[in-house]
Design a protein around this motif. Structure first.
Motif, PDB file in Angstrom:
ATOM      1  N   LEU A  20       0.822  -1.198   0.000  1.00 19.16           N
ATOM      2  CA  LEU A  20       0.000   0.000   0.000  1.00 19.16           C
ATOM      3  C   LEU A  20       0.862   1.256   0.000  1.00 19.16           C
ATOM      4  N   ALA A  21       0.427   2.287  -0.711  1.00 17.63           N
ATOM      5  CA  ALA A  21       0.987   3.611  -0.527  1.00 17.63           C
ATOM      6  C   ALA A  21       0.461   4.169   0.794  1.00 17.63           C
ATOM      7  N   ALA A  22       1.171   5.139   1.365  1.00 11.15           N
ATOM      8  CA  ALA A  22       0.785   5.676   2.667  1.00 11.15           C
ATOM      9  C   ALA A  22       0.673   7.188   2.595  1.00 11.15           C
ATOM     10  N   GLY A  23      -0.437   7.728   3.134  1.00  5.50           N
ATOM     11  CA  GLY A  23      -0.698   9.155   3.068  1.00  5.50           C
ATOM     12  C   GLY A  23      -0.502   9.851   4.393  1.00  5.50           C
ATOM     13  N   GLN A  24       0.155  10.999   4.364  1.00  4.49           N
ATOM     14  CA  GLN A  24       0.305  11.871   5.534  1.00  4.49           C
ATOM     15  C   GLN A  24      -0.944  12.714   5.675  1.00  4.49           C
ATOM     16  N   LYS A  25      -1.564  12.691   6.855  1.00  2.68           N
ATOM     17  CA  LYS A  25      -2.777  13.476   7.094  1.00  2.68           C
ATOM     18  C   LYS A  25      -2.413  14.789   7.788  1.00  2.68           C
ATOM     19  N   ASN A  26      -2.650  15.918   7.108  1.00  2.00           N
ATOM     20  CA  ASN A  26      -2.403  17.237   7.664  1.00  2.00           C
ATOM     21  C   ASN A  26      -0.977  17.354   8.208  1.00  2.00           C
ATOM     22  N   ALA A  27      -0.792  17.974   9.390  1.00  2.66           N
ATOM     23  CA  ALA A  27       0.516  18.138  10.037  1.00  2.66           C
ATOM     24  C   ALA A  27       1.524  18.819   9.104  1.00  2.66           C
ATOM     25  N   LEU A  28       1.092  19.884   8.444  1.00  2.00           N
ATOM     26  CA  LEU A  28       1.968  20.563   7.500  1.00  2.00           C
ATOM     27  C   LEU A  28       3.124  21.276   8.188  1.00  2.00           C
ATOM     28  N   GLU A  29       3.016  21.459   9.499  1.00  2.00           N
ATOM     29  CA  GLU A  29       4.125  22.067  10.233  1.00  2.00           C
ATOM     30  C   GLU A  29       5.391  21.215  10.190  1.00  2.00           C
ATOM     31  N   LEU A  30       5.255  19.956   9.778  1.00  2.00           N
ATOM     32  CA  LEU A  30       6.417  19.073   9.683  1.00  2.00           C
ATOM     33  C   LEU A  30       7.260  19.349   8.443  1.00  2.00           C
ATOM     34  N   GLY A  31       6.775  20.164   7.537  1.00  3.80           N
ATOM     35  CA  GLY A  31       7.516  20.425   6.315  1.00  3.80           C
ATOM     36  C   GLY A  31       7.706  19.148   5.514  1.00  3.80           C
ATOM     37  N   ALA A  32       8.944  18.879   5.092  1.00  5.24           N
ATOM     38  CA  ALA A  32       9.235  17.693   4.293  1.00  5.24           C
ATOM     39  C   ALA A  32       9.566  16.474   5.136  1.00  5.24           C
ATOM     40  N   ARG A  33       9.503  16.581   6.452  1.00  5.19           N
ATOM     41  CA  ARG A  33       9.938  15.470   7.298  1.00  5.19           C
ATOM     42  C   ARG A  33       9.051  14.238   7.142  1.00  5.19           C
ATOM     43  N   GLY A  34       7.752  14.451   6.925  1.00 10.22           N
ATOM     44  CA  GLY A  34       6.873  13.302   6.733  1.00 10.22           C
ATOM     45  C   GLY A  34       7.264  12.480   5.529  1.00 10.22           C
ATOM     46  N   ARG A  35       7.629  13.159   4.463  1.00  7.66           N
ATOM     47  CA  ARG A  35       8.076  12.470   3.253  1.00  7.66           C
ATOM     48  C   ARG A  35       9.471  11.887   3.411  1.00  7.66           C
ATOM     49  N   ASP A  36      10.390  12.708   3.907  1.00  9.99           N
ATOM     50  CA  ASP A  36      11.802  12.327   3.901  1.00  9.99           C
ATOM     51  C   ASP A  36      12.178  11.382   5.032  1.00  9.99           C
ATOM     52  N   GLU A  37      11.541  11.525   6.195  1.00  6.91           N
ATOM     53  CA  GLU A  37      11.899  10.693   7.341  1.00  6.91           C
ATOM     54  C   GLU A  37      10.953   9.515   7.525  1.00  6.91           C
ATOM     55  N   ALA A  38       9.652   9.766   7.453  1.00  4.04           N
ATOM     56  CA  ALA A  38       8.688   8.675   7.647  1.00  4.04           C
ATOM     57  C   ALA A  38       8.432   7.896   6.370  1.00  4.04           C
ATOM     58  N   GLY A  39       8.631   8.522   5.205  1.00  2.00           N
ATOM     59  CA  GLY A  39       8.445   7.817   3.948  1.00  2.00           C
ATOM     60  C   GLY A  39       7.058   7.915   3.350  1.00  2.00           C
ATOM     61  N   ASP A  83       4.006   8.758   1.001  1.00  2.55           N
ATOM     62  CA  ASP A  83       3.986   8.862  -0.458  1.00  2.55           C
ATOM     63  C   ASP A  83       3.160  10.028  -0.971  1.00  2.55           C
ATOM     64  N   PHE A  84       2.153  10.439  -0.217  1.00  2.00           N
ATOM     65  CA  PHE A  84       1.274  11.524  -0.644  1.00  2.00           C
ATOM     66  C   PHE A  84       0.700  12.185   0.597  1.00  2.00           C
ATOM     67  N   ALA A  85      -0.044  13.261   0.403  1.00  2.00           N
ATOM     68  CA  ALA A  85      -0.630  13.995   1.524  1.00  2.00           C
ATOM     69  C   ALA A  85      -2.146  14.046   1.388  1.00  2.00           C
ATOM     70  N   VAL A  86      -2.827  13.989   2.537  1.00  2.00           N
ATOM     71  CA  VAL A  86      -4.275  14.166   2.619  1.00  2.00           C
ATOM     72  C   VAL A  86      -4.512  15.393   3.495  1.00  2.00           C
ATOM     73  N   LEU A  87      -5.094  16.433   2.907  1.00  2.00           N
ATOM     74  CA  LEU A  87      -5.283  17.693   3.614  1.00  2.00           C
ATOM     75  C   LEU A  87      -6.755  17.957   3.855  1.00  2.00           C
ATOM     76  N   GLU A  88      -7.016  18.707   4.914  1.00  2.00           N
ATOM     77  CA  GLU A  88      -8.346  19.242   5.163  1.00  2.00           C
ATOM     78  C   GLU A  88      -8.254  20.759   5.165  1.00  2.00           C
ATOM     79  N   GLU A  89      -9.040  21.373   4.293  1.00  2.00           N
ATOM     80  CA  GLU A  89      -9.199  22.820   4.251  1.00  2.00           C
ATOM     81  C   GLU A  89      -7.889  23.560   3.997  1.00  2.00           C
ATOM     82  N   CYS A  90      -7.103  23.095   3.059  1.00  2.81           N
ATOM     83  CA  CYS A  90      -5.851  23.820   2.804  1.00  2.81           C
ATOM     84  C   CYS A  90      -6.119  25.197   2.206  1.00  2.81           C
ATOM     85  N   ASP A  91      -7.228  25.363   1.473  1.00  2.00           N
ATOM     86  CA  ASP A  91      -7.559  26.698   0.982  1.00  2.00           C
ATOM     87  C   ASP A  91      -8.048  27.570   2.126  1.00  2.00           C
ATOM     88  N   ARG A  92      -8.895  27.023   2.980  1.00  2.05           N
ATOM     89  CA  ARG A  92      -9.419  27.802   4.114  1.00  2.05           C
ATOM     90  C   ARG A  92      -8.304  28.382   4.959  1.00  2.05           C
TER      91      ARG A  92
END
Length: 292
Positions: free
Chosen positions: A200-219, A221-230
């Protein structure tokens, strides 16, 4: 509290208790995987895992599975549901907190995996009073958490989901200083590894304060955001994940009208407008729309 914390799991707040049975990925006893048994681990390379397409339409169906609307190509559903036939389906799991009704079982079977306060009581999410925070600070606790959630991850793969979304990565921001981003990422790494082992691919939910760490450290594959425009945060995610971002905006809290949101051109291509309760089409509260 960060913007992600303000809208933790769609910001349902106290309404969560009334829909706990719908949103729960687990039963009141030990968590149950979807019907099929767990598949063997895969050694497929990263290129073989699911990647979000550059175009299409998504639906976020955590309020109850329903027949996808015409044009929908990707569906997110709870781990207790089946994938949408013929469509790419993403499995929702609560990776960093207990599900409603689960706490007693966690305390009985993995007591050290539940975060405690100074008095020894479980730390309850202030936004979700029927969920306790998990404690990822030690290797032993992280192993216990993954041992419980692993069968659910494997079950998602066996049922036919192509990816998994792990909710509440940002719960460390609601732990009163007891947890850090490093703690959350240490657990996230193990959960992502388990998802990848299941194919399975794995999605990061929100937590944008982590910057690229979710991708680079946890691995992730994609992001799931809530209300990024809001919250004017869409660019933060696309700077890290490019087109590998899906986003949900809620009709009760838009920055202007839906037409305004689409006209700004800032939301990811895979953005959906939903009602706050994610109600199925049979409900009068149901909202579903896309920019294109």
């Amino acid at each position: 509290m960060t913007p992600s914390g303000r809208r933790a799991r769609s910001g349902f707040g106290m309404l969560a208790a009334s829909i706990a049975l719908v949103l729960s990925a687990c039963t009141a006893s030990a968590p149950a995987a979807p019907p099929e048994s767990a598949p063997p681990a895969t050694t497929d390379p990263a290129a073989a895992r699911f990647a979000l397409p550059s175009e299409g339409r998504i639906d976020y169906q955590l309020g109850g599975a329903s027949t996808p609307a015409p044009g929908v190509t990707i569906v997110v559903r709870d781990a207790t549901e089946r994938p949408a036939p013929g469509l790419a389906s993403i499995c929702y799991l609560n990776g960093f907190q207990t599900q409603p009704g689960e706490l007693d079982d966690w305390l009985a079977t993995a007591p050290d995996a539940v975060l405690r306060d100074a008095a020894g009581d479980p730390v309850i999410d202030p936004n979700w009073p029927d969920e306790a925070l998990l404690d990822p600070r030690t290797p032993e606790a992280r192993t216990a958490i993954v041992d419980r959630l692993g069968p659910l991850i494997d079950g998602c793969a066996a049922a036919g989901f192509v990816a998994v979304e792990f909710d509440n990565l940002d719960s460390y921001t609601r732990a009163g200083g007891a947890l850090t981003a490093d703690d959350a990422l240490a657990l996230a790494t193990l959960l992502v590894d388990r998802a990848h082992a299941a194919g399975l691919a794995a999605g990061q939910k929100n937590a944008l304060e982590l910057g690229a760490r979710g991708r680079d450290e946890a691995g992730f594959d994609f992001a799931v955001l809530e209300e990024c425009d809001r919250w004017a945060e869409c660019a933060l995610a696309t700077a890290v994940y490019g087109e590998q971002v899906l986003n949900i905006e809620y009709a009760d809290d838009l920055r202007g009208s839906w037409a305004d949101v689409c006209a700004r051109g800032e939301v990811p291509a895979l953005t959906v407008l939903r009602d706050r309760m994610l109600a199925p089409p049979s409900s009068p509260d149901h909202v579903l729309d896309h920019c294109v």
